[in-house]
Design a protein around this motif. Structure first.
Motif, PDB file in Angstrom:
ATOM      1  N   LYS A   1      50.620  94.293  93.201  1.00 12.62           N
ATOM      2  CA  LYS A   1      51.001  93.077  92.561  1.00 12.62           C
ATOM      3  C   LYS A   1      50.624  92.038  93.559  1.00 12.62           C
ATOM      4  N   ARG A   2      50.210  90.846  93.169  1.00 12.76           N
ATOM      5  CA  ARG A   2      49.945  89.746  93.874  1.00 12.76           C
ATOM      6  C   ARG A   2      50.488  88.459  93.312  1.00 12.76           C
ATOM      7  N   TYR A   3      50.769  87.646  94.347  1.00 12.34           N
ATOM      8  CA  TYR A   3      51.482  86.532  93.767  1.00 12.34           C
ATOM      9  C   TYR A   3      50.599  85.061  94.453  1.00 12.34           C
ATOM     10  N   ARG A   4      50.799  84.047  93.731  1.00 11.08           N
ATOM     11  CA  ARG A   4      50.389  82.810  94.177  1.00 11.08           C
ATOM     12  C   ARG A   4      51.047  81.678  93.725  1.00 11.08           C
ATOM     13  N   LEU A   5      51.344  80.639  94.697  1.00 13.12           N
ATOM     14  CA  LEU A   5      51.820  79.389  94.007  1.00 13.12           C
ATOM     15  C   LEU A   5      51.429  79.051  92.673  1.00 13.12           C
TER      16      LEU A   5
ATOM     17  N   ARG B   1      46.761  81.156  97.662  1.00 14.79           N
ATOM     18  CA  ARG B   1      45.902  82.283  97.437  1.00 14.79           C
ATOM     19  C   ARG B   1      46.839  83.256  96.738  1.00 14.79           C
ATOM     20  N   TYR B   2      46.278  84.269  96.277  1.00 14.30           N
ATOM     21  CA  TYR B   2      47.175  85.625  95.881  1.00 14.30           C
ATOM     22  C   TYR B   2      47.372  86.255  97.202  1.00 14.30           C
ATOM     23  N   LEU B   3      48.643  86.762  97.264  1.00 18.61           N
ATOM     24  CA  LEU B   3      48.927  87.588  98.509  1.00 18.61           C
ATOM     25  C   LEU B   3      49.939  88.594  97.982  1.00 18.61           C
ATOM     26  N   SER B   4      49.702  89.834  98.649  1.00 24.96           N
ATOM     27  CA  SER B   4      50.460  90.962  98.177  1.00 24.96           C
ATOM     28  C   SER B   4      51.898  91.087  98.957  1.00 24.96           C
ATOM     29  N   ALA B   5      52.624  91.785  98.325  1.00 25.74           N
ATOM     30  CA  ALA B   5      53.978  91.867  98.958  1.00 25.74           C
ATOM     31  C   ALA B   5      54.097  92.262 100.618  1.00 25.74           C
ATOM     32  N   ARG B   6      52.998  93.058 100.734  1.00 23.24           N
ATOM     33  CA  ARG B   6      53.030  93.395 102.317  1.00 23.24           C
ATOM     34  C   ARG B   6      52.637  92.421 102.949  1.00 23.24           C
ATOM     35  N   GLU B   7      51.665  91.685 102.659  1.00 24.17           N
ATOM     36  CA  GLU B   7      51.117  90.202 103.401  1.00 24.17           C
ATOM     37  C   GLU B   7      52.400  89.381 103.792  1.00 24.17           C
ATOM     38  N   VAL B   8      52.993  89.185 102.404  1.00 20.24           N
ATOM     39  CA  VAL B   8      54.030  88.118 102.706  1.00 20.24           C
ATOM     40  C   VAL B   8      55.232  89.018 103.671  1.00 20.24           C
TER      41      VAL B   8
END
Lengths: 136, 136
Positions: free
Chosen positions: A78-82, A33-40
DNA sequence: ATTTTTATAAGAATGATTACGATTTACATT
DNA sequence: AATGTAAATCGTAATCATTCTTATAAAAAT
């Protein structure tokens, strides 16, 4: 996209293999799922207490450039997901609470009439936002 | 949307008329394109040298909430343009250099199959990005 | 094992945006 | 026209996400 092919891309492109990078990819593979830099960052610092924010950001943008991660943005982050398993172009339905997604196969660009020739198209964005079952 | 109807909305909703607000709306009406807060600030400070950033941001978000301005975001900055004349739902082709737009009448949501009922849709975004003739 | 290259840490810097107390202004009412 | 009040604005500081700088550490190449 899965962990091994992601790490292979890293290797093939001449980037170094590090445990942190592997853990990062594994985390994304698990969450899907989409994760923010902070969550990561929060997650990674459980394993690597001193891990710096810079390392997170550097790797997130690197992985995005390599096609390992997909990027979007909402609420000023910004958010990232695989990257999705399908290499084909696709779009997403996104839960704004948890970042979970569902894939949309159809692309609106296929049905859009041709535009004025003096406008050079370089990209597009189509996303549907909402709340997933879990978050309602 | 034009200047007079924008100012009428302000009045009807009980907000005060100020010269700065009028100038702000007039500026958007003249430019007819997406502008960043910084661009707006730079312009406004020519007339009002001491104008505070807070006033800019407060009015931009107020006008957005009132439907006077439309908001989007790229390159890490929120951008605003005067709401299009058409009250109908629409989308945009956007020049990422100057913020000029062209309207897209078709909405992809009209052709998208129904989704799982446990995903509550609250919004969507469809934008085409590129470079307009002037900026190429 | 040594060298070379890349990754990382730590913290400072930046850029956009928001917050806040003090002051001023718009505007309805007197 | 004078006044009262809520809203608007100023000036500045704080916050938040992100990037930069520099020194050190780790991985890959020799």
């Amino acid at each position: 996209m899965n962990v091994s092919s992601a790490l292979e891309i890293l290797k093939n492109e001449g980037y170094k293999y590090t445990e942190k990078r592997e853990d990062l990819v594994v985390f994304f593979a698990k969450e899907k799922r989409y994760l923010s830099a902070r969550e990561v960052l929060t997650y990674m610092q459980k394993t690597y207490p001193g891990m710096s924010v810079d390392t997170i950001y550097r790797n997130l943008t690197l992985f995005r450039d390599l096609g390992i991660l997909e990027e979007t943005e909402w609420n000023g982050e910004k958010r990232y997901r695989l990257s999705c398993a399908t290499d084909a172009h696709h779009h997403h339905l996104i839960c704004l609470d948890c970042g979970r997604t569902r894939q949309i196969e159809a692309c609106p660009m296929d049905n859009i009439p041709v535009y004025d020739s003096d406008f050079e198209v370089v990209g597009h964005k189509f996303e549907i936002y909402g709340k997933c079952g879990e978050c309602q």
